[in-house]
Design an enzyme around this catalytic site. Structure first.
Site, mmCIF file in Angstrom:
data_model
loop_
_atom_site.group_PDB
_atom_site.id
_atom_site.type_symbol
_atom_site.label_atom_id
_atom_site.label_comp_id
_atom_site.label_asym_id
_atom_site.label_seq_id
_atom_site.Cartn_x
_atom_site.Cartn_y
_atom_site.Cartn_z
ATOM 1 N N LYS A 1 -3.318 3.459 -28.069
ATOM 2 C CA LYS A 1 -3.628 4.793 -27.023
ATOM 3 C C LYS A 1 -2.805 4.456 -25.795
ATOM 4 O O LYS A 1 -2.389 3.326 -25.270
ATOM 5 C CB LYS A 1 -5.062 5.070 -26.879
ATOM 6 C CG LYS A 1 -5.743 3.889 -26.093
ATOM 7 C CD LYS A 1 -7.458 4.050 -26.153
ATOM 8 C CE LYS A 1 -8.010 2.792 -25.597
ATOM 9 N NZ LYS A 1 -9.468 2.482 -25.849
ATOM 10 N N TYR B 1 2.426 -1.875 6.624
ATOM 11 C CA TYR B 1 1.551 -0.652 7.476
ATOM 12 C C TYR B 1 0.248 -1.232 7.803
ATOM 13 O O TYR B 1 -0.281 -2.017 7.139
ATOM 14 C CB TYR B 1 1.385 0.136 6.207
ATOM 15 C CG TYR B 1 2.588 1.079 6.032
ATOM 16 C CD1 TYR B 1 3.065 2.181 6.856
ATOM 17 C CD2 TYR B 1 3.001 1.216 4.726
ATOM 18 C CE1 TYR B 1 4.072 2.549 6.556
ATOM 19 C CE2 TYR B 1 3.972 1.953 4.358
ATOM 20 C CZ TYR B 1 4.521 2.744 5.212
ATOM 21 O OH TYR B 1 5.778 3.819 4.953
ATOM 22 N N MET C 1 4.377 2.080 -1.228
ATOM 23 C CA MET C 1 4.817 2.703 -2.361
ATOM 24 C C MET C 1 5.900 1.684 -3.229
ATOM 25 O O MET C 1 5.978 1.995 -4.347
ATOM 26 C CB MET C 1 5.322 4.165 -1.999
ATOM 27 C CG MET C 1 5.702 4.815 -3.044
ATOM 28 S SD MET C 1 6.274 6.531 -2.430
ATOM 29 C CE MET C 1 4.864 7.424 -1.801
HETATM 30 C C1 PLP Z 1 -9.705 1.412 -26.568
HETATM 31 C C2 PLP Z 1 -10.491 1.339 -27.751
HETATM 32 C C3 PLP Z 1 -10.398 -0.035 -28.547
HETATM 33 C C4 PLP Z 1 -9.804 -1.027 -28.455
HETATM 34 O O1 PLP Z 1 -10.343 -1.816 -27.210
HETATM 35 P P1 PLP Z 1 -9.932 -3.230 -26.706
HETATM 36 O O2 PLP Z 1 -10.831 -3.680 -25.739
HETATM 37 O O3 PLP Z 1 -8.664 -2.949 -25.862
HETATM 38 O O4 PLP Z 1 -9.442 -4.134 -27.636
HETATM 39 C C5 PLP Z 1 -11.229 0.111 -29.694
HETATM 40 N N1 PLP Z 1 -11.982 1.215 -30.183
HETATM 41 C C6 PLP Z 1 -12.017 2.092 -29.378
HETATM 42 C C7 PLP Z 1 -12.901 3.207 -29.860
HETATM 43 C C8 PLP Z 1 -11.320 2.386 -28.074
HETATM 44 O O5 PLP Z 1 -11.418 3.559 -27.446
#
Ligand code: PLP
Length: 356
Positions: free
Chosen positions: A35, A251, A299
């Site tokens: 993801k 800054y 930035m």
């Molecule tokens: C993101 C996610 C994972 C992976 O988690 P990690 O901590 O990165 O290993 C597993 N299961 C679900 C449902 C997730 O959303």
């Protein structure tokens, strides 16, 4: 010449980390979690590098799932939050996606849309995280509804751990899960569960951060877990200057030199995804040595104190923001966040290059 910042993605390290996951997974199959553009590493770069070894890919984004199919990925693809609108379901069927169902409303919607093919379903249970998921006592009715619809080709139970990396562990959630008696395959473990709690292997594991060489544990380094960094965010010094005691940097002038100080200016800033809250002293690797940030992250630039380097360095010298030689987890800890957030925040303007 272009601005010198690059995110190098080490595919050999990625495959190594997947092998570590495989070792911990035993006989369980592996959903590689990709993801958020593979945690900022590049969805297709990561998926193609793991296509020969992993068992499936899990993500949130429908356009990403379609991109995986169009790139020739044949493995199962698990949509971790399922569909948001029933109108997405025909695409799930067309591209052969596995859907999560996490609520009664989603189950209703799923059962109301006849599709040309049956979909594999992951029934997500809330066992204590209290975000998504059916409560265990809702499961029998929803299972019955799904069975009656004849729209699911298989059903797997899934839950997510809230504290697999922390003191509460997983047993209390495993206990809640054990109240669901349906004899179905299960998928439970994220990276922390997989690495620390062998009892969570079940049928499919879901490692994310560990594939990218990040540690899910605050007190255990990725290296101690046998993981290698996949993303190295590297740039260069674009200027070096000497300042006098009493002079300030950046800054707001939040750093004041207490001695004659050599300042290096690194071509990386918060618009590249570097955390703006990194304080004075947060580490940057210059010429292979740790130097501390001085002044505010801006930035496009970060200033570092080069005074204690054993040799003089000039513009063009390599600066590693995180990755090889400087764990992202360490930089994240200095900035009060997690490696996860650093990776995911990598900005689109940073060119990504594959190595290995
Ligand atoms: C993101 C996610 C994972 C992976 O988690 P990690 O901590 O990165 O290993 C597993 N299961 C679900 C449902 C997730 O959303």
């Amino acid at each position: 010449m272009s601005r010198p910042i690059r995110a190098r993605i080490d595919l050999a390290a990625l495959r190594h980390n997947h092998a570590v996951a495989r070792h911990h997974a035993g006989d369980a199959r592996i959903w590689s979690v990709v993801k958020a553009d593979a945690y900022g590493h590049g969805l297709l770069i990561v998926a193609l590098a793991l296509a020969d070894t992993t068992d499936g890919f899990a993500l949130i984004e429908l356009d990403g799932a379609i991109a995986l199919r169009e790139a020739g990925i044949r493995q199962p693809i698990l949509m971790l939050e399922g569909f948001y609108e029933a109108e997405e379901l025909p695409a799930f069927a067309e591209y052969g996606l596995t859907t999560v169902i996490h609520s009664r409303a989603q189950a209703e919607a799923f059962c109301a849309v006849p599709l040309p093919v049956r979909l594999p379903v992951y029934l997500k249970l809330n066992t204590g995280m209290n975000r998504l998921g059916l409560n265990p006592d809702e499961v029998p009715a929803v299972l019955e509804q799904i069975r009656r619809s004849r729209l699911a080709s298989s059903v797997t139970l899934m839950t997510h751990f809230a504290d697999a990396d922390g003191p509460r562990g997983v047993d209390w959630q495993m206990q809640a899960l054990s109240g669901v008696t349906a004899a179905l395959p299960q998928s439970l473990a994220n990276s922390a569960g997989l690495l620390r709690h062998g009892q969570t292997q079940a049928d499919w594991v879901r490692p994310g951060i560990m594939l990218y060489g990040g540690s899910p544990f605050p007190e255990t380094s990725a290296e101690e877990l046998g993981l290698r960094p996949v993303m190295t965010l590297a740039s260069e010094l674009i200027a070096v200057r000497d300042i006098l005691p009493g002079q300030r940097v950046g800054y707001g002038g939040t750093f004041t030199a207490e001695r004659p100080t050599t300042i290096g200016v690194v071509a990386c800033g918060y618009a590249d995804g570097y955390p703006r809250h990194a304080p004075n002293g947060a580490p940057v690797l210059v010429a292979g040595r740790r130097c501390g940030i001085v002044g505010r992250v801006s930035m496009d630039k970060i200033c570092v104190d080069l005074t204690d380097l054993p040799q003089k360095v000039g513009a063009g010298e390599t600066a590693i923001l995180w990755g090889e030689g400087l764990p992202a987890d360490e930089v994240a800890a200095a900035a009060g966040t997690l490696g996860y957030e650093l990776f995911c925040a990598l900005a689109a303007r940073v060119p990504v290059v594959e190595v290995g």
